[in-house]
Design an enzyme around this catalytic site. Structure first.
Site, PDB file in Angstrom:
ATOM      1  N   SER A  56      -9.885  -0.430   7.204  1.00  0.00           N
ATOM      2  CA  SER A  56      -9.355  -0.321   5.841  1.00  0.00           C
ATOM      3  C   SER A  56      -8.728  -1.571   5.256  1.00  0.00           C
ATOM      4  CB  SER A  56      -8.339   0.814   5.769  1.00  0.00           C
ATOM      5  OG  SER A  56      -9.022   2.023   5.644  1.00  0.00           O
TER       6      SER A  56
ATOM      7  N   LYS B 255       0.849  -1.205   0.000  1.00  0.00           N
ATOM      8  CA  LYS B 255       0.000   0.000   0.000  1.00  0.00           C
ATOM      9  C   LYS B 255       0.877   1.246   0.000  1.00  0.00           C
ATOM     10  CE  LYS B 255      -3.918   1.978   2.644  1.00  0.00           C
ATOM     11  NZ  LYS B 255      -4.811   1.780   3.798  1.00  0.00           N
TER      12      LYS B 255
ATOM     13  N   SER C 258      -9.739   1.902   3.000  1.00  0.00           N
ATOM     14  CA  SER C 258      -8.857   2.628   2.118  1.00  0.00           C
ATOM     15  C   SER C 258      -7.824   1.751   1.406  1.00  0.00           C
ATOM     16  CB  SER C 258      -8.115   3.707   2.904  1.00  0.00           C
ATOM     17  OG  SER C 258      -7.269   3.110   3.875  1.00  0.00           O
TER      18      SER C 258
HETATM   19  N1  GLN Z   1     -13.125   4.549   6.633  1.00  0.00           N
HETATM   20  C1  GLN Z   1     -12.399   4.854   7.822  1.00  0.00           C
HETATM   21  C2  GLN Z   1     -11.874   6.269   7.765  1.00  0.00           C
HETATM   22  O1  GLN Z   1     -12.039   6.888   6.782  1.00  0.00           O
HETATM   23  C3  GLN Z   1     -11.299   3.877   8.053  1.00  0.00           C
HETATM   24  C4  GLN Z   1     -10.090   4.152   7.257  1.00  0.00           C
HETATM   25  C5  GLN Z   1      -8.907   3.292   7.629  1.00  0.00           C
HETATM   26  O2  GLN Z   1      -9.030   2.264   8.279  1.00  0.00           O
HETATM   27  N2  GLN Z   1      -7.736   3.760   7.244  1.00  0.00           N
HETATM   28  O3  GLN Z   1     -11.305   6.771   8.672  1.00  0.00           O
END
Ligand code: GLN
Length: 507
Positions: free
Chosen positions: A178, A79, A154
């Protein structure tokens, strides 16, 4: 069987036996990337020459016995918020568009030490803020199962790349779901480990008290193998934990007999998509058939998890992102008048809308006068949420539930309503607030041909139980003839038709 159809552990076995060469495997991945990237768009950076050169080095290393682990020679993706020495690491943000780190994240170094071959860096929501990968400043990643839908986020790039067969495994990061949510959307397995298990050194911080790097794979055993590689104490991360039980593969053959599984009643309430409810029910039946007990119970505090998470995550994000000021590194506005104007313009132009929203929310809840009412209160509720889980784990070994309330939404339908998007994190954020491990396992495919996963949550350091139960779900799924998880439509053609009929297409 095509090389890219193998799981990571199968491939490594074949490499060890000399049946497949490392260069051959890397070439197969690069070919697959060439064939499906236009439709999927999982990668921000692919480095073919570097990967092929590294493949030759690993081939020698395997021959000489230097790389003897269970994933030696396996092509992997990382990532783009995880630092890679000499390779652009952007966080999918304009502000880091040309940032080339001069060091490796500890997790990346461990991949290299295990003889894995990094193919490139995957797309993500900007600074990991989002649930669809659509907040990326650079590209839209599509769900390989149906390219009209999002891959989730994400870590959507990592999950889509694994699902599309472009790599055999990938690293993601999970601050509030995410890894687990996009794994569910893309029909792959992914685990957010217990906080402190994987070093955060070199992970570009979003919310430091919640962030964890974790593996994504085509099978539960691939996740277990990759977690064994990256779980290690690291002096460079003060929150890194020393734990001796990191041979996660050993749990795969254990019987789930006697495991006490609890399903929170709140997880099955209104608003849950019927396909997801069915998936949870199916997983529960499979686990029962394998000898586990399954009961429903009240977990409590569910309605507080989203606000608590968004207050804490945004507060930490606003502080962590202060460093991007256009001075030391990253984007600097071309025109400005004086220092303050330079900061203002660089940050205004460099950050996207969602990131700015979090910075504003975070700065607000940390500001004097509101600190006690919001931030401090959120920390107190976080402690109560941890206590609710402690109570649950005094009665159960594993909590079973959804990873997300629905299957993958259509592209372009989520960003206009941020509140709705935040609410879709309902099943994942509490796990980060309590520091627990959570494993997402593919379970079914819905009528639109989109995968649906379930989530297994464990007590701190109980990853092995999750792998045992996850492997049992996987085995039961295979016994039911549900083999479609290695065959997303976009990479074998016929996306349109398959989307309508939900049928598997022939490769
Ligand atoms: N959707 C959540 C956020 O926007 C989780 C994102 C994540 O785990 N990086 O914060």
């Amino acid at each position: 069987m095509h090389i890219t159809d193998h799981t990571a552990t199968e491939l490594a076995e074949k490499i060890k036996l000399g049946e497949i060469g490392v260069t051959e495997a890397v070439k197969a991945s690069l070919e697959r990337i060439g064939a499906s990237e236009r439709a999927v768009g999982a990668f921000l950076t692919v480095e073919p020459e570097k990967a092929l050169e590294r493949a030759r080095e690993v081939e020698d290393g395997i021959r000489s016995g230097r790389y003897a682990g269970p994933l030696a020679g396996v092509p992997v993706a990382v990532k783009d918020n995880i630092c890679t020495n000499g390779t652009r690491t952007t966080c999918a943000s304009r502000i880091l568009e040309n940032f080339v780190p001069f060091y490796d994240a500890t997790a990346v170094k461990l991949l290299e030490d295990a003889g894995m071959v990094i193919l490139g860096k995957t797309n993500m929501d900007e600074f990991a803020m989002g649930s669809t990968t659509e907040t990326s400043a650079f590209a839209v990643t599509k769900n390989p199962w149906n390219t009209g839908h999002v891959p989730g986020g994400s870590s959507g790039g990592s999950c889509a790349a694994v699902a599309a067969g472009e790599c055999f495994a990938a690293l993601g990061s999970d601050t509030g779901g995410s890894i687990r949510q996009p794994s569910s959307y893309c029909g792959v397995a992914g685990i957010k480990p217990t906080y402190g298990t994987v070093s955060r050194y070199g992970l570009i911080a979003y919310a430091s008290s919640l962030d964890q790097i974790g593996p994504i794979g085509r099978s539960v055993s691939d996740c277990a193998a990759l977690l064994s590689v990256i779980a290690a104490h690291d002096e460079k991360d003060s929150t890194s934990v020393k734990r001796g039980d990191t041979d996660f593969m050993s749990a795969l053959g254990d019987s789930p007999r006697g495991l006490r599984i609890g399903i929170p009643n709140e997880y099955l309430s209104d608003g849950l998509d019927p396909d997801v409810r069915d998936a949870v029910g199916r997983a529960a039946e499979w686990l029962k058939d394998a000898g586990a007990t399954v009961d429903c119970f009240d977990l409590g505090l569910m309605e507080y998890t989203i606000p608590t998470y968004y207050v804490i995550a945004s507060a930490e994000a606003s502080s962590n992102l202060e460093r991007f000021d256009g001075v030391k590194y990253g984007y600097r506005a071309a025109e400005y008048e004086g220092l303050h104007d330079m900061y203002k313009r660089s940050r205004s132009e460099g950050f996207g809308e969602e990131v700015k929203r979090r910075i504003m929310l975070g700065s607000f809840v940390l500001s004097s006068g509101y600190y006690d009412a919001y931030y401090l209160k959120a920390l107190r509720v976080k402690a109560l949420i941890k206590r609710a889980f402690d109570d649950a784990f005094s009665r159960f070994d594993i909590i079973l539930g959804p990873a997300a309330p629905t299957a993958a939404p259509k592209l372009g339908t989520s960003l206009s309503d941020p509140m709705k998007m935040y609410l879709s994190d309902i099943y994942t954020v509490a796990v980060n607030l309590a520091g627990l491990p959570g494993l997402s396992v593919p379970c079914t495919v819905n009528g639109l041909g989109l995968p649906v996963g379930v989530q297994l949550i464990g007590d701190c350091f109980a990853e092995k139980k999750l792998f045992t139960a996850g492997a049992a779900i996987e085995a039961a799924r295979a016994a039911d003839g549900e083999t479609r998880f290695t065959r997303p439509v976009s990479v074998c053609g016929g996306a349109e038709e398959a989307a309508h009929t939900g049928k598997e297409c022939a490769r």
